[in-house]
Every structure is written in C-alpha cells, then in structure tokens.
Design an enzyme around this catalytic site. Structure first.
Site, PDB file in Angstrom:
ATOM      1  N   MET A  30       0.837  -1.200   0.000  1.00  0.00           N
ATOM      2  CA  MET A  30       0.000   0.000   0.000  1.00  0.00           C
ATOM      3  C   MET A  30       0.874   1.252   0.000  1.00  0.00           C
ATOM      4  SD  MET A  30      -3.502  -0.833   1.901  1.00  0.00           S
ATOM      5  CE  MET A  30      -2.994  -0.480   3.570  1.00  0.00           C
ATOM      6  N   HIS A  37       9.198  -3.359   3.558  1.00  0.00           N
ATOM      7  CA  HIS A  37       8.809  -3.551   2.152  1.00  0.00           C
ATOM      8  C   HIS A  37      10.044  -3.841   1.294  1.00  0.00           C
ATOM      9  CE1 HIS A  37       5.547  -0.611   3.487  1.00  0.00           C
ATOM     10  NE2 HIS A  37       4.832  -1.635   3.054  1.00  0.00           N
ATOM     11  N   SER A 186       3.996   1.341   7.997  1.00  0.00           N
ATOM     12  CA  SER A 186       3.667   2.685   7.486  1.00  0.00           C
ATOM     13  C   SER A 186       2.872   3.452   8.542  1.00  0.00           C
ATOM     14  CB  SER A 186       2.848   2.570   6.203  1.00  0.00           C
ATOM     15  OG  SER A 186       3.508   1.731   5.275  1.00  0.00           O
ATOM     16  N   ARG A 187       2.106   2.725   9.379  1.00  0.00           N
ATOM     17  CA  ARG A 187       1.271   3.383  10.394  1.00  0.00           C
ATOM     18  C   ARG A 187       2.090   3.918  11.577  1.00  0.00           C
ATOM     19  NH1 ARG A 187      -2.905  -0.579   8.660  1.00  0.00           N
ATOM     20  NH2 ARG A 187      -4.636   0.647   7.871  1.00  0.00           N
TER      21      ARG A 187
HETATM   22  P1  AMP Z   1       1.475  -2.871   3.489  1.00  0.00           P
HETATM   23  O1  AMP Z   1       2.018  -1.809   2.589  1.00  0.00           O
HETATM   24  O2  AMP Z   1       1.472  -2.485   4.932  1.00  0.00           O
HETATM   25  O3  AMP Z   1       0.152  -3.427   3.016  1.00  0.00           O
HETATM   26  O4  AMP Z   1       2.505  -4.072   3.409  1.00  0.00           O
HETATM   27  C1  AMP Z   1       2.862  -4.648   2.180  1.00  0.00           C
HETATM   28  C2  AMP Z   1       3.633  -5.913   2.439  1.00  0.00           C
HETATM   29  O5  AMP Z   1       4.814  -5.605   3.195  1.00  0.00           O
HETATM   30  C3  AMP Z   1       2.840  -6.934   3.262  1.00  0.00           C
HETATM   31  O6  AMP Z   1       3.092  -8.240   2.757  1.00  0.00           O
HETATM   32  C4  AMP Z   1       3.410  -6.764   4.641  1.00  0.00           C
HETATM   33  O7  AMP Z   1       3.331  -7.927   5.441  1.00  0.00           O
HETATM   34  C5  AMP Z   1       4.859  -6.435   4.333  1.00  0.00           C
HETATM   35  N1  AMP Z   1       5.470  -5.736   5.463  1.00  0.00           N
HETATM   36  C6  AMP Z   1       5.011  -4.606   6.064  1.00  0.00           C
HETATM   37  N2  AMP Z   1       5.800  -4.290   7.114  1.00  0.00           N
HETATM   38  C7  AMP Z   1       6.757  -5.236   7.190  1.00  0.00           C
HETATM   39  C8  AMP Z   1       7.862  -5.478   8.069  1.00  0.00           C
HETATM   40  N3  AMP Z   1       8.132  -4.677   9.097  1.00  0.00           N
HETATM   41  N4  AMP Z   1       8.636  -6.556   7.839  1.00  0.00           N
HETATM   42  C9  AMP Z   1       8.354  -7.392   6.802  1.00  0.00           C
HETATM   43  N5  AMP Z   1       7.350  -7.226   5.944  1.00  0.00           N
HETATM   44  C10 AMP Z   1       6.548  -6.168   6.132  1.00  0.00           C
END
Ligand code: AMP
Length: 278
Positions: A30, A37, A186-187
């Site tokens: 996202m 990421h 991101s949050r």
């Molecule tokens: P998001 O943008 O939050 O929807 O995350 C996109 C992808 O990145 C998802 O598969 C998450 O599980 C992964 N992700 C987010 N934060 C982390 C983190 N700290 N370590 C590993 N993967 C992450």
C-alpha cells in the site's frame, strides 16, 4: 524503472517478458515504503528476472471508520526505494482503475478471516483477498511476496491460493524491525514521540511470551494473561487482542506442543498496531 498507472499499459509489458521466458515476481504494497517492504522487493529481485511492486492504498480493505483518507502516501519516495531495491516496475493505479463503480464481485473466506484482526475488522480480509486476486490476474506473477508482519494476511493468502488453485508461489518474508524492536509499519508515522516509545511494549510483551514457552510453559491461557499484564504496564497502550494460534489454520491453541504463533493488536493512543512472533 517505470511507474505504470493502467492495466492496459501493464499487460503487454508482462506479456513481453513472458515471451522472452523471463520469470516475474510481485510485491503487493500500500506504499509509503520502508525497510520491511524493501526486504520483500530485494528477495523478489533475487528470485525472479523481473519484479513488479504494486503501490495501491486499497479502499475495500478499510472499514468505514478506518484511516483510508489519512493513510500516508508518497509515490516519489516509493519510486526511489523500488529503484534502489532493483524493481523493474511500479504498478500505481487510481482506485477508479481498479474498481468499476458498479463492482459487485468479491473474494471472501470463512474461518481464517473470522478471528484475530477479523473480529474488529470484519470486512478487511474480503478486501485483501479481492484486491490480491485482481493483482494476481493483472500481473500474472510466478511468485508473490508477503511479510510475516501481517501473519494472518499471509495465512489467508496461502489458503486462498490453495483453495482457488492459483498457479503462484507465495513467499513469506521475516518481520523487519527498528533497532529497538518496533516492527516497521507505514502506520508508525501516526505515533508521536511518547507513543513511539510506548509502542515498544508490543515486541517486549511478545518476547516475554516466547521466553515463557522456551522455559517450558505450555498453557496458552497463562502466556496470554502474562502478555496482557505486560501490555497493561504501559499507560498509553490498550490490548485489542492477544491470541496464540496455529500459524497455518489460525485455530486457537490451548496447550502448546508444536509450532505456535503469538499474535496481538494493541492501540497505542489512537493508532492500532499489530505484531507477532512464531
Ligand atoms: P502494506 O504496505 O502495509 O500493506 O505491506 C505490504 C507488504 O509488506 C505486506 O506483505 C506486509 O506484510 C509487508 N510488510 C510490512 N511491514 C513489514 C515489516 N516490518 N517486515 C516485513 N514485511 C513487512
């Protein structure tokens, strides 16, 4: 590296790669990319000839009172992260590109989506399964990369791919943390300085639970209670849930005998954070 905004432009590019016999990896995100990421993208680059990063704040996975409007966005910074990690293309559609105004088809799942985050976010995984299905159809990857950070999402996607016969390998990647243990998210940008410090209680409490198991405690109830007490020591934190489940089926475990996932969601101020440990 190119930023592509439409499905019509993306499809011939991927078809061209396929004609050349190149493998394709997909990293769904996202946006507002961080090192977590990036670790997924780097892994995808190491295992595929071409890598697509999707960068799309998916409206259907947000509940009505959630943070869709305020969710952080910065496509230019994201492009720099993707470029540095070696991605070939960012797919960055507008919501209107992804959803017809009269869209009425969704992918839904029972069981695995009902517990953990599904309790407070009842429509979240319907949105996740639907958008990931669409991305799989649009990008047609050989492999797709998801973080263990969202452990329930990873289990749900694995199950969806199995149940619906997607010919795609799902690769789970370890949680990337800040130096002090906070799982990157991101949050985290929502947290003020005091809340950022308070948020350390998530990982600290998970480590406490893990240590109890390592020391031989098998009663999940005892471990959950100790974790909740640990979270309560932090005045800015409020537990949404603490659960111990099977990492694949997400079914509750009462007596720990094999692999177990401790998963929690905690409000720190107004921000809801999730974390987990295997
Ligand atoms: P998001 O943008 O939050 O929807 O995350 C996109 C992808 O990145 C998802 O598969 C998450 O599980 C992964 N992700 C987010 N934060 C982390 C983190 N700290 N370590 C590993 N993967 C992450």
């Amino acid at each position: 590296m190119r930023i592509i905004k439409t499905i019509e432009e993306l499809r011939p590019i991927v078809k061209g790669w396929r004609k050349e016999g190149l493998s394709v990896g997909l990293v769904p995100t996202m946006g507002y990319l961080h090192e977590g990421h990036k670790s997924l993208i780097v892994k995808a680059v190491s295992e595929n000839n071409r890598v697509v990063v999707s960068d799309f704040v998916n409206p259907t996975q947000f509940g009505v009172n959630e943070d869709l409007a305020s969710y952080p966005r910065d496509i230019e910074r994201d492009a720099a992260v993707c470029e540095a990690a070696g991605a070939d293309l960012i797919f960055h559609p507008e919501p209107e590109e992804m959803y017809f105004t009269d869209n009425c088809t969704f992918v839904d799942m029972d069981k695995l989506t009902k517990g953990l985050c599904g309790k407070t976010r009842p429509t979240h995984f319907r949105g996740v399964c639907s958008v990931v299905t669409k991305l799989f159809h649009i990008v047609t990857p050989d492999r797709a990369y998801f973080g263990q950070k969202d452990a329930q999402q990873l289990a749900v996607i694995r199950r969806m791919v199995r149940d619906l016969n997607f010919d795609i390998e799902i690769v789970g990647c370890p949680i990337v943390r800040e130096a002090d243990g906070l799982a990157m998210s991101s949050r985290n940008t929502y947290l003020n300085e005091e809340e950022r410090q308070a948020a350390l209680v998530l990982h600290k409490s998970l480590l406490l639970g893990k240590e109890m198991i390592v020391q031989g405690e098998q009663d999940a109830g005892e471990i959950k209670a100790a974790i909740v007490r640990s979270i309560e020591t932090e005045p800015l934190a409020r537990a949404d849930y603490v659960e111990i489940v099977d990492p694949d089926s997400l079914e509750t475990i009462d007596i720990i005998e094999g692999r177990a996932l401790i998963a929690l969601a905690v409000y720190v101020g107004k921000t809801r954070l999730i974390d987990n440990i295997l």
